[in-house]
Scaffold this motif. Structure first.
Motif, PDB file in Angstrom:
ATOM      1  N   TYR A 103       0.835  -1.198   0.000  1.00 42.35           N
ATOM      2  CA  TYR A 103       0.000   0.000   0.000  1.00 42.35           C
ATOM      3  C   TYR A 103       0.872   1.250   0.000  1.00 42.35           C
ATOM      4  N   LYS A 104       0.310   2.326  -0.538  1.00 36.37           N
ATOM      5  CA  LYS A 104       0.929   3.647  -0.432  1.00 36.37           C
ATOM      6  C   LYS A 104       0.028   4.467   0.484  1.00 36.37           C
ATOM      7  N   VAL A 105       0.624   5.010   1.549  1.00 36.93           N
ATOM      8  CA  VAL A 105      -0.099   5.841   2.509  1.00 36.93           C
ATOM      9  C   VAL A 105       0.382   7.277   2.313  1.00 36.93           C
ATOM     10  N   VAL A 106      -0.539   8.172   1.998  1.00 34.55           N
ATOM     11  CA  VAL A 106      -0.220   9.581   1.801  1.00 34.55           C
ATOM     12  C   VAL A 106      -0.958  10.377   2.876  1.00 34.55           C
ATOM     13  N   VAL A 107      -0.190  11.192   3.614  1.00 31.63           N
ATOM     14  CA  VAL A 107      -0.764  12.029   4.660  1.00 31.63           C
ATOM     15  C   VAL A 107      -0.476  13.486   4.313  1.00 31.63           C
ATOM     16  N   ALA A 108      -1.515  14.309   4.305  1.00 30.24           N
ATOM     17  CA  ALA A 108      -1.370  15.738   4.019  1.00 30.24           C
ATOM     18  C   ALA A 108      -1.747  16.538   5.257  1.00 30.24           C
ATOM     19  N   HIS A 109      -0.944  17.573   5.523  1.00 32.56           N
ATOM     20  CA  HIS A 109      -1.215  18.474   6.647  1.00 32.56           C
ATOM     21  C   HIS A 109      -0.674  19.857   6.315  1.00 32.56           C
ATOM     22  N   ALA A 110      -1.542  20.859   6.402  1.00 35.12           N
ATOM     23  CA  ALA A 110      -1.155  22.265   6.209  1.00 35.12           C
ATOM     24  C   ALA A 110      -0.354  22.490   4.926  1.00 35.12           C
ATOM     25  N   GLY A 111      -0.822  21.892   3.835  1.00 33.26           N
ATOM     26  CA  GLY A 111      -0.174  22.096   2.547  1.00 33.26           C
ATOM     27  C   GLY A 111       1.052  21.231   2.297  1.00 33.26           C
ATOM     28  N   ARG A 112       1.422  20.412   3.243  1.00 36.27           N
ATOM     29  CA  ARG A 112       2.565  19.510   3.077  1.00 36.27           C
ATOM     30  C   ARG A 112       2.065  18.073   2.982  1.00 36.27           C
ATOM     31  N   THR A 113       2.820  17.251   2.255  1.00 38.33           N
ATOM     32  CA  THR A 113       2.426  15.861   2.049  1.00 38.33           C
ATOM     33  C   THR A 113       3.603  14.948   2.334  1.00 38.33           C
ATOM     34  N   GLN A 114       3.310  13.836   2.986  1.00 43.50           N
ATOM     35  CA  GLN A 114       4.311  12.785   3.187  1.00 43.50           C
ATOM     36  C   GLN A 114       3.724  11.466   2.713  1.00 43.50           C
ATOM     37  N   GLU A 115       4.607  10.633   2.189  1.00 43.25           N
ATOM     38  CA  GLU A 115       4.189   9.367   1.605  1.00 43.25           C
ATOM     39  C   GLU A 115       4.996   8.231   2.220  1.00 43.25           C
ATOM     40  N   ARG A 116       4.347   7.113   2.489  1.00 48.86           N
ATOM     41  CA  ARG A 116       5.022   5.917   3.002  1.00 48.86           C
ATOM     42  C   ARG A 116       4.533   4.706   2.220  1.00 48.86           C
ATOM     43  N   ASN A 117       5.463   3.823   1.879  1.00 47.30           N
ATOM     44  CA  ASN A 117       5.099   2.535   1.300  1.00 47.30           C
ATOM     45  C   ASN A 117       5.041   1.531   2.438  1.00 47.30           C
ATOM     46  N   VAL A 118       3.942   0.791   2.495  1.00 50.70           N
ATOM     47  CA  VAL A 118       3.701  -0.129   3.603  1.00 50.70           C
ATOM     48  C   VAL A 118       3.365  -1.500   3.037  1.00 50.70           C
ATOM     49  N   THR A 119       4.010  -2.523   3.584  1.00 51.86           N
ATOM     50  CA  THR A 119       3.673  -3.891   3.244  1.00 51.86           C
ATOM     51  C   THR A 119       3.014  -4.534   4.454  1.00 51.86           C
ATOM     52  N   VAL A 120       1.789  -4.987   4.250  1.00 47.84           N
ATOM     53  CA  VAL A 120       1.054  -5.669   5.314  1.00 47.84           C
ATOM     54  C   VAL A 120       1.160  -7.162   5.034  1.00 47.84           C
ATOM     55  N   ALA A 121       1.814  -7.880   5.942  1.00 47.17           N
ATOM     56  CA  ALA A 121       1.977  -9.331   5.823  1.00 47.17           C
ATOM     57  C   ALA A 121       0.864 -10.028   6.612  1.00 47.17           C
ATOM     58  N   PRO A 122       0.523 -11.252   6.234  1.00 47.48           N
ATOM     59  CA  PRO A 122      -0.503 -11.970   6.991  1.00 47.48           C
ATOM     60  C   PRO A 122      -0.128 -12.080   8.470  1.00 47.48           C
ATOM     61  N   SER A 123      -1.088 -11.861   9.332  1.00 49.44           N
ATOM     62  CA  SER A 123      -0.929 -11.977  10.793  1.00 49.44           C
ATOM     63  C   SER A 123       0.112 -11.030  11.372  1.00 49.44           C
ATOM     64  N   LYS A 124       0.468  -9.965  10.648  1.00 50.20           N
ATOM     65  CA  LYS A 124       1.419  -8.978  11.154  1.00 50.20           C
ATOM     66  C   LYS A 124       0.717  -7.646  11.314  1.00 50.20           C
ATOM     67  N   ARG A 125       1.281  -6.813  12.190  1.00 50.63           N
ATOM     68  CA  ARG A 125       0.766  -5.468  12.422  1.00 50.63           C
ATOM     69  C   ARG A 125       1.834  -4.476  11.994  1.00 50.63           C
ATOM     70  N   GLU A 126       1.456  -3.476  11.241  1.00 55.21           N
ATOM     71  CA  GLU A 126       2.386  -2.436  10.812  1.00 55.21           C
ATOM     72  C   GLU A 126       2.055  -1.146  11.543  1.00 55.21           C
ATOM     73  N   GLN A 127       3.071  -0.530  12.116  1.00 54.81           N
ATOM     74  CA  GLN A 127       2.902   0.760  12.765  1.00 54.81           C
ATOM     75  C   GLN A 127       3.671   1.798  11.956  1.00 54.81           C
ATOM     76  N   VAL A 128       2.982   2.850  11.545  1.00 55.24           N
ATOM     77  CA  VAL A 128       3.577   3.914  10.753  1.00 55.24           C
ATOM     78  C   VAL A 128       3.377   5.222  11.511  1.00 55.24           C
ATOM     79  N   VAL A 129       4.479   5.927  11.737  1.00 54.10           N
ATOM     80  CA  VAL A 129       4.421   7.236  12.382  1.00 54.10           C
ATOM     81  C   VAL A 129       4.832   8.267  11.338  1.00 54.10           C
ATOM     82  N   VAL A 130       3.969   9.237  11.112  1.00 52.66           N
ATOM     83  CA  VAL A 130       4.254  10.319  10.173  1.00 52.66           C
ATOM     84  C   VAL A 130       4.379  11.598  10.989  1.00 52.66           C
ATOM     85  N   GLN A 131       5.523  12.261  10.835  1.00 54.64           N
ATOM     86  CA  GLN A 131       5.781  13.487  11.594  1.00 54.64           C
ATOM     87  C   GLN A 131       5.980  14.656  10.638  1.00 54.64           C
TER      88      GLN A 131
END
Length: 146
Positions: A103-131
């Motif tokens: 997956y591609k996760v795009v977060v926008a805040h106050a005119g700025r954008t950050q993007e993260r590529n995330v792989t979700v594996a079976p039975s796994k949990r992914e934690q993504v922190v966007v600052q």
């Protein structure tokens, strides 16, 4: 009269607690998977932390100083280019039950954008922190009198 005051105070506390818990938003993605958002205040944050294990993606949005941010927009797109979730957020936490995949996760805040590529594996949990870099609090402290 005192019993009436006690009843009114009790009702006020009940309404306040219902309002606080109502701030957590639940919904469904385009793939009919569940998500939750919230985290404004300690009680909400703790509740979402307890629920996080039930979701394959945990997204937290904050400033570089660690302060939680709201008023953001999150878009999650699958490897096939399909938008899975496109959501304005009024809170710093987003929990999403994504199917395994990329997956591609795009977060926008106050005119700025950050993007993260995330792989979700079976039975796994992914934690993504966007600052985000946000301006320091501009409130002026009164200068000490001389």
């Amino acid at each position: 009269m005192n019993s009436l005051k006690s009843a009114l105070v009790s009702v006020s506390f009940l309404l306040a607690s219902l309002t606080a818990s109502a701030a957590i938003t639940e919904g469904r993605t385009a793939n009919d998977r569940s998500y939750m958002s919230g985290g404004v205040g300690l009680e909400e944050s703790e509740r979402l932390k307890q629920m996080a294990d039930k979701y394959s993606l945990q997204l937290l949005i904050s400033s570089r100083s660690g302060a939680y941010l709201a008023d953001t927009h999150v878009t999650i797109t699958g490897a096939n280019g399909q938008k899975v979730l496109d959501l304005p957020l009024d809170a710093p936490w987003l929990l999403v039950d994504l199917m395994p995949g990329n997956y591609k996760v795009v977060v926008a805040h106050a005119g700025r954008t950050q993007e993260r590529n995330v792989t979700v594996a079976p039975s796994k949990r992914e934690q993504v922190v966007v600052q985000f870099d946000v301006p320091a609090d501009t409130a002026k402290n009164p200068s000490p009198s001389k």
